[in-house]
Every structure is written in C-alpha cells, then in structure tokens.
Design a protein around this motif. Structure first.
Motif, PDB file in Angstrom:
ATOM      1  N   THR A  36       0.810  -1.208   0.067  1.00 51.78           N
ATOM      2  CA  THR A  36       0.161   0.103   0.145  1.00 51.78           C
ATOM      3  C   THR A  36       0.770   0.973   0.055  1.00 51.78           C
ATOM      4  N   ALA A  37       0.326   2.352  -0.174  1.00 45.40           N
ATOM      5  CA  ALA A  37       1.004   3.692  -0.322  1.00 45.40           C
ATOM      6  C   ALA A  37       0.144   4.717   0.391  1.00 45.40           C
ATOM      7  N   THR A  38       0.963   5.670   0.905  1.00 43.31           N
ATOM      8  CA  THR A  38       0.442   7.048   1.309  1.00 43.31           C
ATOM      9  C   THR A  38       0.903   7.988   0.374  1.00 43.31           C
ATOM     10  N   LEU A  39      -0.152   8.597  -0.226  1.00 37.82           N
ATOM     11  CA  LEU A  39       0.133   9.707  -1.154  1.00 37.82           C
ATOM     12  C   LEU A  39      -0.101  11.064  -0.815  1.00 37.82           C
ATOM     13  N   LYS A  40       0.464  12.041  -0.886  1.00 38.56           N
ATOM     14  CA  LYS A  40       0.271  13.331  -0.219  1.00 38.56           C
ATOM     15  C   LYS A  40       0.618  14.450  -1.417  1.00 38.56           C
ATOM     16  N   LEU A  41      -0.541  14.855  -1.808  1.00 39.27           N
ATOM     17  CA  LEU A  41      -0.445  15.695  -3.216  1.00 39.27           C
ATOM     18  C   LEU A  41      -0.596  17.131  -2.631  1.00 39.27           C
ATOM     19  N   PRO A  42       0.084  18.083  -3.128  1.00 42.71           N
ATOM     20  CA  PRO A  42      -0.098  19.804  -2.778  1.00 42.71           C
ATOM     21  C   PRO A  42      -1.241  20.086  -3.241  1.00 42.71           C
ATOM     22  N   CYS A  43      -2.303  20.531  -2.566  1.00 43.02           N
ATOM     23  CA  CYS A  43      -3.354  21.249  -2.830  1.00 43.02           C
ATOM     24  C   CYS A  43      -3.906  21.980  -1.830  1.00 43.02           C
ATOM     25  N   LYS A  44      -4.747  22.991  -2.152  1.00 41.00           N
ATOM     26  CA  LYS A  44      -5.535  23.749  -1.076  1.00 41.00           C
ATOM     27  C   LYS A  44      -6.566  22.721  -0.536  1.00 41.00           C
ATOM     28  N   GLU A  45      -6.872  22.904   0.643  1.00 39.66           N
ATOM     29  CA  GLU A  45      -8.059  22.171   1.302  1.00 39.66           C
ATOM     30  C   GLU A  45      -9.209  22.580   0.577  1.00 39.66           C
ATOM     31  N   GLY A  46     -10.140  21.595   0.032  1.00 40.57           N
ATOM     32  CA  GLY A  46     -11.256  21.933  -0.608  1.00 40.57           C
ATOM     33  C   GLY A  46     -11.159  21.938  -2.058  1.00 40.57           C
ATOM     34  N   ALA A  47      -9.824  21.997  -2.602  1.00 36.74           N
ATOM     35  CA  ALA A  47      -9.611  22.083  -4.202  1.00 36.74           C
ATOM     36  C   ALA A  47     -10.180  20.662  -4.721  1.00 36.74           C
ATOM     37  N   LYS A  48     -10.529  20.688  -5.831  1.00 31.71           N
ATOM     38  CA  LYS A  48     -10.923  19.202  -6.584  1.00 31.71           C
ATOM     39  C   LYS A  48      -9.856  18.610  -6.924  1.00 31.71           C
ATOM     40  N   VAL A  49      -9.915  17.231  -6.686  1.00 26.05           N
ATOM     41  CA  VAL A  49      -8.802  16.314  -6.788  1.00 26.05           C
ATOM     42  C   VAL A  49      -9.566  15.164  -7.878  1.00 26.05           C
ATOM     43  N   TYR A  50      -8.777  14.804  -8.739  1.00 23.94           N
ATOM     44  CA  TYR A  50      -9.591  13.982  -9.670  1.00 23.94           C
ATOM     45  C   TYR A  50      -8.593  12.726  -9.982  1.00 23.94           C
ATOM     46  N   GLU A  51      -8.974  11.402 -10.058  1.00 22.95           N
ATOM     47  CA  GLU A  51      -8.285  10.307 -10.510  1.00 22.95           C
ATOM     48  C   GLU A  51      -8.889   9.617 -11.674  1.00 22.95           C
ATOM     49  N   SER A  52      -8.276   9.606 -12.585  1.00 21.93           N
ATOM     50  CA  SER A  52      -8.754   8.999 -13.827  1.00 21.93           C
ATOM     51  C   SER A  52      -9.981   9.536 -14.228  1.00 21.93           C
ATOM     52  N   GLY A  53     -10.157  11.057 -14.073  1.00 24.50           N
ATOM     53  CA  GLY A  53     -11.352  11.762 -14.382  1.00 24.50           C
ATOM     54  C   GLY A  53     -12.284  11.707 -13.427  1.00 24.50           C
ATOM     55  N   LYS A  54     -12.424  10.845 -12.429  1.00 24.72           N
ATOM     56  CA  LYS A  54     -13.417  10.632 -11.493  1.00 24.72           C
ATOM     57  C   LYS A  54     -12.928  11.637 -10.187  1.00 24.72           C
ATOM     58  N   GLU A  55     -13.858  12.673  -9.591  1.00 27.86           N
ATOM     59  CA  GLU A  55     -13.646  13.443  -8.441  1.00 27.86           C
ATOM     60  C   GLU A  55     -13.511  12.471  -7.344  1.00 27.86           C
ATOM     61  N   LEU A  56     -12.391  12.787  -6.392  1.00 21.85           N
ATOM     62  CA  LEU A  56     -12.127  12.163  -5.079  1.00 21.85           C
ATOM     63  C   LEU A  56     -12.305  12.913  -4.021  1.00 21.85           C
ATOM     64  N   THR A  57     -12.649  12.362  -2.923  1.00 23.15           N
ATOM     65  CA  THR A  57     -12.522  13.115  -1.709  1.00 23.15           C
ATOM     66  C   THR A  57     -11.294  12.547  -0.988  1.00 23.15           C
ATOM     67  N   PRO A  58     -10.092  13.412  -0.598  1.00 25.35           N
ATOM     68  CA  PRO A  58      -9.108  12.787   0.158  1.00 25.35           C
ATOM     69  C   PRO A  58      -9.372  12.342   1.522  1.00 25.35           C
ATOM     70  N   ASP A  59      -8.710  11.292   1.778  1.00 30.75           N
ATOM     71  CA  ASP A  59      -8.762  10.663   3.123  1.00 30.75           C
ATOM     72  C   ASP A  59      -8.621  11.769   4.369  1.00 30.75           C
ATOM     73  N   GLY A  60      -7.889  12.844   3.969  1.00 29.54           N
ATOM     74  CA  GLY A  60      -7.543  13.739   4.867  1.00 29.54           C
ATOM     75  C   GLY A  60      -6.649  14.821   4.396  1.00 29.54           C
ATOM     76  N   TYR A  61      -6.281  16.014   5.085  1.00 29.11           N
ATOM     77  CA  TYR A  61      -5.415  17.001   4.605  1.00 29.11           C
ATOM     78  C   TYR A  61      -4.287  17.149   5.697  1.00 29.11           C
ATOM     79  N   GLU A  62      -3.013  17.417   5.264  1.00 27.83           N
ATOM     80  CA  GLU A  62      -1.817  17.567   6.349  1.00 27.83           C
ATOM     81  C   GLU A  62      -0.779  18.547   5.538  1.00 27.83           C
ATOM     82  N   ASP A  63      -0.682  19.686   6.295  1.00 27.07           N
ATOM     83  CA  ASP A  63       0.044  20.803   5.713  1.00 27.07           C
ATOM     84  C   ASP A  63       0.112  21.032   4.552  1.00 27.07           C
TER      85      ASP A  63
END
Length: 82
Positions: A36-63
């Motif tokens: 498994t992996a933990t991925l941390k992508l830089p983005c503002k909290e509430g910004a839209k994040v897509y994976e393969s074109g589908k919008e996802l909700t992050p598991d959380g935000y950190e820094d």
C-alpha cells in the motif's frame, strides 16, 4: 515543470511522476502488488482532486496536502492548483 522516476523493489516496480499542465498538477504512480502507499498531493483544502477523471475526496489534509491511502494499482491524479 516535470519529474519522474522508478524503483524496482522486492515487491515490484514503483513508479512516480508529475507535470504541470494548464496550471494543474498531474501526478501518476504505480503501487506494486501486496503493498500500500500513502500519497500526499500539494493542493489547497477543498480544491478538486480527480483520479482517472473521477472526482475523489481525500482521506484527509496535512500541511497543505491532500492525503490518500492507495491500494496496489496504477493511478493518474489531477489537482486544481488555481
């Protein structure tokens, strides 16, 4: 404006790469089987994040990063940076 790399681990090939495209961050990765992996992508909290074109909700935000727990597989993320 881009970077990529790979590593052959005991579990298989780990791949990671990113680029900037039209002001957004595009990130791709491969998580090998039986890991498994933990991925941390830089983005503002509430910004839209897509994976393969589908919008996802992050598991959380950190820094200022969206956090995702990934199962084995290949992924293609896009985060709005605007």
């Amino acid at each position: 404006t881009y970077a990529e790399g790979s590593y052959r681990s005991a579990y298989g090939l780990i791949e990671s790469g990113w680029r900037l495209e039209d002001g957004d961050l595009v990130y791709g990765c491969t998580v090998p089987a039986n890991t498994t992996a933990t991925l941390k992508l830089p983005c503002k909290e509430g910004a839209k994040v897509y994976e393969s074109g589908k919008e996802l909700t992050p598991d959380g935000y950190e820094d200022g990063r969206a956090v995702f727990e990934l199962e084995p597989g290949s992924y293609s993320f896009r985060t709005e940076q605007r």
